[in-house]
Write a protein that holds these residues in place. Structure first.
Motif, PDB file in Angstrom:
ATOM      1  N   MET A   4      -4.660  -2.703  -8.252  1.00 37.30           N
ATOM      2  CA  MET A   4      -4.459  -1.464  -7.504  1.00 37.30           C
ATOM      3  C   MET A   4      -4.591  -0.235  -8.398  1.00 37.30           C
ATOM      4  N   SER A  12       0.821  -1.210   0.000  1.00 35.87           N
ATOM      5  CA  SER A  12       0.000   0.000   0.000  1.00 35.87           C
ATOM      6  C   SER A  12       0.854   1.259   0.000  1.00 35.87           C
ATOM      7  N   SER A  42      -4.319  -5.094   0.916  1.00 38.57           N
ATOM      8  CA  SER A  42      -3.522  -3.943   0.474  1.00 38.57           C
ATOM      9  C   SER A  42      -4.424  -2.775   0.101  1.00 38.57           C
ATOM     10  N   ALA A  43      -5.523  -3.069  -0.594  1.00 45.76           N
ATOM     11  CA  ALA A  43      -6.443  -2.006  -0.998  1.00 45.76           C
ATOM     12  C   ALA A  43      -7.119  -1.376   0.207  1.00 45.76           C
ATOM     13  N   ASP A  94      -4.633   0.891   1.678  1.00 49.86           N
ATOM     14  CA  ASP A  94      -4.504   1.994   0.715  1.00 49.86           C
ATOM     15  C   ASP A  94      -5.639   2.997   0.892  1.00 49.86           C
ATOM     16  N   ALA A 125       3.025  -1.079  -6.829  1.00 50.36           N
ATOM     17  CA  ALA A 125       2.424  -2.259  -6.195  1.00 50.36           C
ATOM     18  C   ALA A 125       3.119  -3.544  -6.617  1.00 50.36           C
TER      19      ALA A 125
END
Length: 585
Positions: A376, A117, A189-190, A193, A354
């Motif tokens: 991403m 992220s 990760s999103a 983020d 990413a």
């Protein structure tokens, strides 16, 4: 500014203006539904079609026809009213984005998700800021006012850094990626983020509002923002936790509970607007403060109540208010080169940031890391919101706003084909099989298939399976849990569904350990299913099962299962008998 304009416009509003607002909304709804349906036909999220439909209702398409149809259908005197409706849609959407964030999605992946992220934000932020220095020469004046380079650069960098979490989650569910390790890692990760991007936007808006870091206004805005966050965490979140027992006592979302939630995020939006960091951040923060423990049913019902009016009415109005400003035909020949540079910066920053981070954290082969990078790069509605804030704040002129909107649409459209390029269906199918350990079964083993309805109550069934196996070696117990998918709301609900799977896998891991402690091999199968009975039989058949162990309350008929599988079926926990009783078919 928006509210004062509308209040002024609302003085002495005649019936003609009101009826024109209604006509405009009817047109917007029809076009949005049609465009969303077309998008689904070409494997795109419906929101992409709705965004494009909103753009086409502006000067980009309607403005090309004689009579300026965009002005005819959406005259200037009704636009302030459409703007208020659009902002209400944004507030509800941002509340849902906050509601969708769930810490269980990140559990066990904090380090790697954090690295991916941060990298996928830092690189596009840096590249976007460098690009902004070049863009500032030709787009540094908005409505006759000079835009300072610092807020301009920070805003362009932030716009390049965003990932649309709701759209990404929708793509993952549509492709079945939630069943893979790569899918779970991307979602984590999103989620990180999303939090970082909105926090970054708050800082950027503080700079935009104050003009620089060096004035008293900037630390004042940051200080009030921190105070707002502390109050939300220390005061509001514990109060919101009381909604869960109230919901459980009522057995439904009562009007009073709904009023508390809706009034709460509207009030939070008012506060952050007063602070100077935009009203959408208040709604997002309030959504993030909503209870998670034992609150799945409550949150899903809130989502379903808000979905219809927001998806069908409010957000499409936002798309058209954006489209009325976007005029692709007005771009100059020289702007096409700038647009290409914007696209290159946006795609390269997110994808490289990413992908490289995923590789550095051990994601192999590179195609799987590239799949994370592709996902991403999804921007969608989230990017449109940020760009609209920039235009409203006087940071973006109409030409640059148009180019950035085109970038947001194209990067979202490209996500699905790029994902299929780097992570084709055959690789996805193989990873799903690997994730479920379907290819790791023992060749010649005595296998007992245990259907798990509720992992919390399955320890006795697992123990019975171990007792049935006894000293038989080689042997294996296959633990299967199917989570019924049901209907996923258009507006959200995807992360809640994925959180169900994550929680199920964690609970099933405890049962798996119970089996292995008995010296017996174990495999766990857990996934979404729209037809649990059919899929359960399919799993039992595919895994060369010798005996099936069902609970008395399972919907699967034991006699039918025994006939179809030609296997012994044992039913445990037969009602009205001793707890250890069982029936063999």
């Amino acid at each position: 500014m928006i509210w004062s304009t509308v209040l002024a416009a609302g003085e002495g509003v005649d019936e003609h203006v009101i009826s024109r607002v209604f006509l405009a909304i009817a047109i917007v709804i029809g076009v949005a539904r049609l465009a969303g349906a077309v998008a689904k036909l070409v494997r795109q999220p419906p929101v992409v079609g709705e965004i494009i439909g909103g753009i086409l209702l502006g000067p980009t398409l309607l403005g090309l026809f004689p009579g300026d149809l965009d002005e005819l259908f959406f005259p200037t005197d009704i636009r302030p009213f459409l703007t208020v409706i659009a902002n209400l849609g944004l507030i509800i959407f941002m509340f849902i984005v906050g509601l969708e964030l769930d810490g269980t999605l990140i559990k066990g992946k904090e380090r790697i998700a954090g690295v991916i992220s941060i990298s996928s934000i830092a690189l596009p932020m840096a590249l976007g800021s460098l690009l902004a220095i070049y863009l500032h020469r030709s787009h540094g004046v908005v409505d006759g006012e000079d835009v300072k380079i610092l807020p301009f650069a920070l805003f362009i960098g932030a716009a390049m850094s965003v990932t649309a979490f709701p759209v990404l989650a929708r793509i993952m569910i549509d492709r079945g990626m939630y069943r893979t390790q790569i899918g779970a890692l991307t979602l984590a990760s999103a989620a990180v983020d999303d939090v970082l991007a909105w926090a970054l936007l708050a800082v950027v808006l503080a700079v935009v509002e104050s003009g620089t870091f060096l004035t008293w206004e900037f630390p004042q805005i940051i200080g009030f923002s921190i105070l707002f966050a502390v109050v939300m965490i220390a005061v509001v979140r514990p109060l919101l936790a009381r909604l869960v027992p109230a919901y459980q006592r009522a057995g439904r979302l009562t009007p009073n509970l709904a009023a508390i939630v809706i009034g709460g995020f509207l009030l939070a939006s008012f506060v952050t607007s007063g602070i100077g960091i935009h009203h959408i951040l208040g709604a997002f923060t309030f959504g993030a403060m909503m209870p998670r423990r034992d609150a799945h049913a409550l949150n899903l019902e809130i989502l379903e109540r808000l979905e219809q009016v927001t998806v069908i009415l409010l957000l499409p109005v936002f798309f058209v208010t954006t489209g009325l400003v976007v005029d692709i035909g007005a771009l100059r020949a020289s702007d096409l080169g700038v647009l290409a540079l914007i696209l290159l910066t946006a795609c390269a920053g997110k994808f490289i940031g990413a992908t490289v981070a995923a590789r550095s954290q051990g994601v192999r082969p590179w195609r799987k890391a590239a799949a994370i990078g592709s996902l991403m790069n999804t921007r969608g509605l989230t990017e449109l919101i940020i760009l609209s804030i920039g235009r409203e704040a006087g940071v973006l002129d109409d030409r640059l706003f148009t180019m950035l909107v085109v970038m947001a649409v194209l990067t979202t459209v490209l996500t699905e084909p790029a994902l299929r390029l780097f992570y084709p269906d055959r690789m996805l199918a193989r990873d799903v099989a690997e994730a479920q350990k379907l290819s790791l079964g023992l060749e010649d083993a005595f296998r007992v298939f245990v259907a798990v309805d509720d992992p919390a109550d399955a320890a006795r069934a697992v123990q019975m399976g171990c007792e049935i196996v006894g000293d038989e070696r080689p042997s294996e117990i296959v633990l299967s849990r199917l989570v019924e998918l049901g209907r996923t709301p258009e507006l959200g609900g995807t992360s809640a569904r994925l959180a169900d799977i994550t929680a199920s896998m964690d609970a099933m891991a405890v049962l798996e350990q119970q089996v292995t402690d008995s010296g017996i091999g174990a495999r766990v199968l857990t996934r979404f299913s729209s037809e649990p009975t059919r899929d359960l039989l399919g799993q039992a058949e595919a895994n060369d099962i010798d005996l099936v162990l069902l609970g008395a309350g399972d919907s699967l008929d034991p006699g039918a299962a025994a006939d179809e599988l030609d296997r012994t079926v044992v039913v445990h926990g037969v009602p009205d008998e001793d707890a250890s009783a069982n029936r063999t078919v």
